[in-house]
Write a protein that holds these residues in place. Sequence first.
Motif: not given
Length: 1704
Positions: A237, A240, A245, A277
């Motif tokens: 995570f 990214s 995400k 996100a």
Amino acid sequence: MEEEEDHDNTRDADKSKVMSASPTLTNEKVNASEEGSHETKERDPVNERGETEHSKENDESTSAQPSLTDIKEHPEQNEDSPPTRESEMMSVPPATNKKGALHIDMSENKDEESMKMSAEIQQKKEKETETLFARLHLQDKHRQKFSPEDFLKIGPTVKDHATSEKDIAHTFLQRLMMLDYRARYIPVRQVSSDVSQSNPGPEIEDNNFDALYSSSVDSDQSKLTHVHPMDVQMAVFHCSDSFLKQNIMSKLSQCQYALPLLVPDPFTQDIHCPLWAFRQIIKTWKTQTQIKDGPSSVTMKSMPICTAETPMVSFFRLGSLPLSKSQLINTLINDRHSTFFHRNCPGSTKSRHLIDGMAEIAWYCPSGKPNDAFTDCIAFGNLHGDALLIEKQREVMTEKSSINVVLVPTLEKGGDSATVISALFMSPKPLIILIADNDCGADQMKEGKYKMGLKNRSQSEVSKELKGIIGKLLSGPHTSFQLETMAEVSGIRVDENDAVCQKGKSAAMKTVDLLWGMDVSKIKDTFLPCQGQLWHDWCKINKDLHRLKGDIEKMKCTNEKEQMEIRLKQRTASCSKLIELFIKSLSSLPSTEREYFLKWTQILIDALSTDNLSSILQSYDEKWSEVLVLKKKHDKSDELKSKQTELDQISTKLQSATIGLEHIFREMGQIYEAHASLQKPTKPVKTCWSKYPEMAAELMISGHPMELMDGDAGHVPSTWISGVLDEVIKKLGEVRVFVLSILGVQSSGKSTMLNAMFGLKFAVSAGRCTKGAFMQLVKVSEEIREDLKFDYILVVDTEGLRALELEGNTTLHHDNELATFVVGLGNMTLINIFGENPAEMQDILQIVVQAFMRMKKVKLSPSCLFVHQNVSDIAAAEKNMDGKRRLQEKLDQMAQLAAKEEGCDAECFSDVIAFDVQKDVKYFAQLWEGSPPMAPPNPGYSESIQELKTIILSKAQTSDGIKLSQFKSKVQDLWNALINENFVFSFKNTLEITVYRKLEVQYGNWTWALRSTMLTIENQLYTKIENGELDTVELNLLHKEISGTFGEIEKDMTTYFDDDRDKEILVQWRGRFESKIKDFHDEQVKGVKRKLDEVIQQKNACKKIEDKMTEFENKLLQKSKDLAHELKDKAKDKEELKKEFDSVWSRWVNELTADIDPIKDINLERDQTSILHELGFESFINESKKRSTFMNISKVGDYSTYVFFTKHRDVSKKDQHSQHKEKGLDTKSHEKNVIARNLEKLSEKVSEGLSKVNTFVFVNRLKKEEQEQIESLIGDVEKQSLDAIKSKPVATRGYRPTYLQEVAKHVQTRVTDFESQWKYTLKKEFTVDLILYVFGRAGSWLLQTHKKFKMNNDTLTQLDSKKNQYYNIFRSFCKGSSSAVVLGELISDKLKSSAVEAVCNRTAIDITGQMRCNVPAFNGNRLNLEKHVLKSLAEKEDFDGFITYIQQPRNQAESFIKEEVEKYIFTEQRDEVQNMLKRNVEDINKLMRQASFTASEKVKTQGGDIDTWVKEFSSLLKDELSFTICCQYFSCINDFDFLKEEIEKGLKFILQEMNSMPLDKIKEFRLQPDQILIDQLCNCCWETCPFCAAVCTNTLKDHSPDKHKVPFHRPFEIQEWHTKGKVDLAIDFCTIRFKQYQNAGGNYATWDITPDASKMIYWKWFVCRFQDELEDHYKLKFQGRGEIPSEWREYTKQEAIDSLYEMF
């Protein structure tokens, strides 16, 4: 997700008590894999903490998971030592103050020592984090983030077994994208061997039990632990970018996992809220409302979770607990699924680095059923770690929550947690305190404040009681939580506040602000007008345009005009403010900002329609249920009709309210098509529409789906699609793609499956089912690129078959159309079958099988895989076998039905397509593990996805895919065929046609190389024969001579077929063309042998004459010498010498030829008259010659005047049959008449207005087909007669009157035979005119050939031709010239004619070669020649030429070639031809001079006489020049240098004469450029269309099994079609009028006439330009139904000529 450490040394005891009292509060332990179980049990701290067995429910999903490989723990913390405050602080991030600054919560008085310790701890924490990222091979990705493009590619198969640490991050992400919630539990493969084995401790005696009770652990062992699963998730995570995400969050949400809400940065310790996100996540739930005194109602809600206002229940712990908080929350949400990761989940370990301090959130969504845990959507927040140490996150969570739930180890005053609990207790928000060491039940201390003990209580009991309290609290007033409000919280960093995101949002807001406050259903009509009713009307007209009936051309013009008007309206409406702003942002923003802009635009548009869509869908669902109830009752009342009408209205409203980015791109496409279709814009436009395809192409390359078929209009915007794909090709190059398409019923999970398989973005939300078809490019990764022959997979997702919105025939037609289109596009098609309902299965199978049947008929060969989803018990092999058997039976049954409908043979499905039921059927488990909306995806589904992907890639390895340009062409071809009524009849593979035409051009080049080489060989051998060097020509010799060129051509062919970019298409013709080239080679060899054999035969026939001539020449030479000796005194008087020579020449010739009869000239007219008298036609001869109609009998057009109409025309079938018998007609002739009648019936069905093919007649006027039969007879008789005449030995033996007599009798016989098979009798005038016509066509050839025969064989003629030669010799002798001078003059004189012939023949070959290369009409295929013939006719506006072209196309083509050659030689390239001629003169002159020099030198050096010299001289010339001479009177010559000088003098004169030689001289010799080109270009197919007489344009003469084709046909009136009983010419085109013509058999069945929607400008111009001439020619009128549409008259000649380049 929780890993709280226990308190001091009481941890294990307390834990044991809790576990014994509440066995379900902990998860069962993970069964170790076979290879890793030993290591895990020895080294995994989790296993030593004492775990209970898994619950039965979770056993299936977790027991098969191998344990993760352990990794070293921190050396400072022994796994058995009690956790200290320091160790707790090491495992959680320090708390932050309100500004996010580092703040370690220790005592109030911080001294230097504590600060130093904190710094050391923080440094150690950062080092551990760096180590973690390095172990996961992510150390570089924290700054250079992963993007979706890194994973939107086809890579190696995802491993379902243990993987290494370096691959675990990628494997996690790949499996997550495939909706495999077990991505969290990926086992890690041990890299090194077992530590305990490599470093064994001291051996333990058997009776030594100290070690058994020892709690010490080897220090090395304590350092080993595997990476925590949540550390893997969060590391990925953190590495990214914002878009990945977003994808990760969406997939975690689909897997029913908790989502990160507050995330501490592992390096800066800033707290992030990844609000962006969350933006794509949409949650759907149903709430049940009890209506007073009535049934309860269920309301569905579907909205973006960011905007949803829901209560939030926040959980956090204060201190360390012996139980898992996360596991407790899971029991509230879904007790069968670990929404929050907890300590008892598989792979959990005590060592973790990225979890503590993170807050997660998950939503409970009710299903509207009585057993729902809660009645409305509720958010559950979970703060990981000790909340006492995480002040900032705790504050945020308590502030935002509706209910706070606190877990404490004990509740006592003065404890560490007392302050926090006191503050929460005093807060107005509800509070629930869960106490670990208390066993009391729920106790309400005051309103909204509860406490409850956990000790010695089961999980289910606690969960039930907790649900009750939460439900009660939320039933009253409470605050709501909305994710978007997180952006307002100070002290945390929200990703949406980043500048790049804000720029994208700002641009999107500007665009979407226009729509706020509007009725959603009006947005499209207002701001996207081009794709609304205008586009739908255009589509309807376009389909009607391809299915015209009745007065076709007028309707076609009307429809085209309406279409143009619609395009004008679209263009006028194309400058909406919405599109203007959208295009401005799309074209100006950098790539990242543009991506934000697009996503924000979709988010904001979704926000507009979410509420409306939910209510509309709810209404639709309710109304549909009502309709179903009435249908089940077989109710046909007005109520049912009313309900169905209401349902249709709701459906229309739903369609109007559904809006997304795809609609904006659709609008762009329509704007582009509108402008592109109007070639002359009337005013400037605000937007640069020509750039639209480029913008769309960039998005498509970056991974955005692009609409291929508009689902609302049911139409493919082909101009737009072509433009986009052209731009993609420009940017990517000519990449190869493997097209994977999918078919299935509506809402059967097609898009979900594709998204999970490839990580795509096809819409799957409720209310947003796929409409039409979308395509998306997926790149093939470098790892597997070597195994595949393509660069991308192009995935085509489609709307479902059997859509609820369509009914009856509409559904069937739409589905058949869609299935045919999608199956035709795909290299492979996935057939998605949902459920096990036999009726539903049969419906889709019937559609699919018929689509594959059509592909077979049009020679497309896609493959297929059947995916059977939602099948129960897919592991049961026996059941699967039975299912496959039933599927095979169904497919075979459907194949038989489809075969009948499509008119072909097929007994089973494998006759239609290569199919193996054992390998090509894949069973899928159901998607959800339980009941939505809270059910996670079934792990078995993910496994099936992976297996299917592996199968697809395995099968794809055998495919070359297709180039993107080929895909573009296939889209056009399939759609063009589909919008016509008959797909198979209408399908035209333009790509194959293009490739075939290129192959034809190559074929022309190869054949020309062979032909030109054979011409050169023929020239050389001809000369040798003339020189007497060769008296026989063997095939072996010719094969040897041509072998070099043929070998090169074979190599060139191999290279072409193997290496050409279209080799996979070319392969189907390879064998045929290789065979054709071999046949052409053999024909050329045999043809040259035949010609040379004739030359040898002629030379042998003339041998006696040549010998006689040699004797005569020698005598003449002697006589000349003697006479010169007598008259040497008069040598100076030229006139006297000439007079004397002339006086004796005639006497000499008479003496020499006294016993030889001269060859007489022929009188063809006398012979023709005599022959006609013999045949009894004497009374018709003079009249026919006077009328002169026989000269143009082949172009008459109407032969009615030649016919006696004495027999009744409508003879019954029975009478006709008896007449056939009486006349002795064979069965084949009878069949022809039957075929004609069949076609007559077919034509009658097509149109009542137009007459049938066989009945376009007046009284005493022949039908069209009867006229064609006479034309065909004339053509056949002419060809046969000319062939017969030319086969006669006229050149070697001269003309005989019997030749014409044979021809006349043949004509008479053919006419008689024709009459015997016909309904009427032909007049004798016809036979006479036909005979005279044939005589006229043969006469010129006979005269020319006989003249050559006379020149070569008449002694008197030959002697007369040599008079000047011997006069010169005579004069030289008179002057006293030496023998060398006389011989030199004689040699020069003999060389002159031979040299001229050689130069002219060489130049003829050179001219032909140059014209083949440089003249556009001659450097292509047969189609290219046709184009230039038509262009020439239009430029000259030559009506007679047009009529010749229509009636005798080959004659016109030959005339065109002759005209072009004439122009090239004498006007256009005259100077170039003169230069060619001069070069050849120089070469021949050089050859003769070199021969003279070499012969002289050889005789001087080697000795010899004049005979030796002549022999050597002749041998040097024998390959190029024919030369023979007798030297018996020149034996005295011995000065060869002098002879050489004399010869050179003569050669100078020859050179001068040849240099001044006119170009006309070329026409006098054997090789003629025009004839060579005619032989090369006209040796092709000349069959004509049975309707409009258009000529087949195939370059191959015999192109079977391919049918005759022509790109564009012509109007009927060109062939004199007219309305029955009237004088109205027909103006229709056969490409539109006739559909089932092939069923008539015969010649009709050999043609492939595909429908064509082109404007046919050329022939429309022709009809208008020559209207008067055509009416006069056919004695008919363009009136009534044949009236020429006014639109036709608008075309100019230049437009007609320009259209040829489009047509051909």
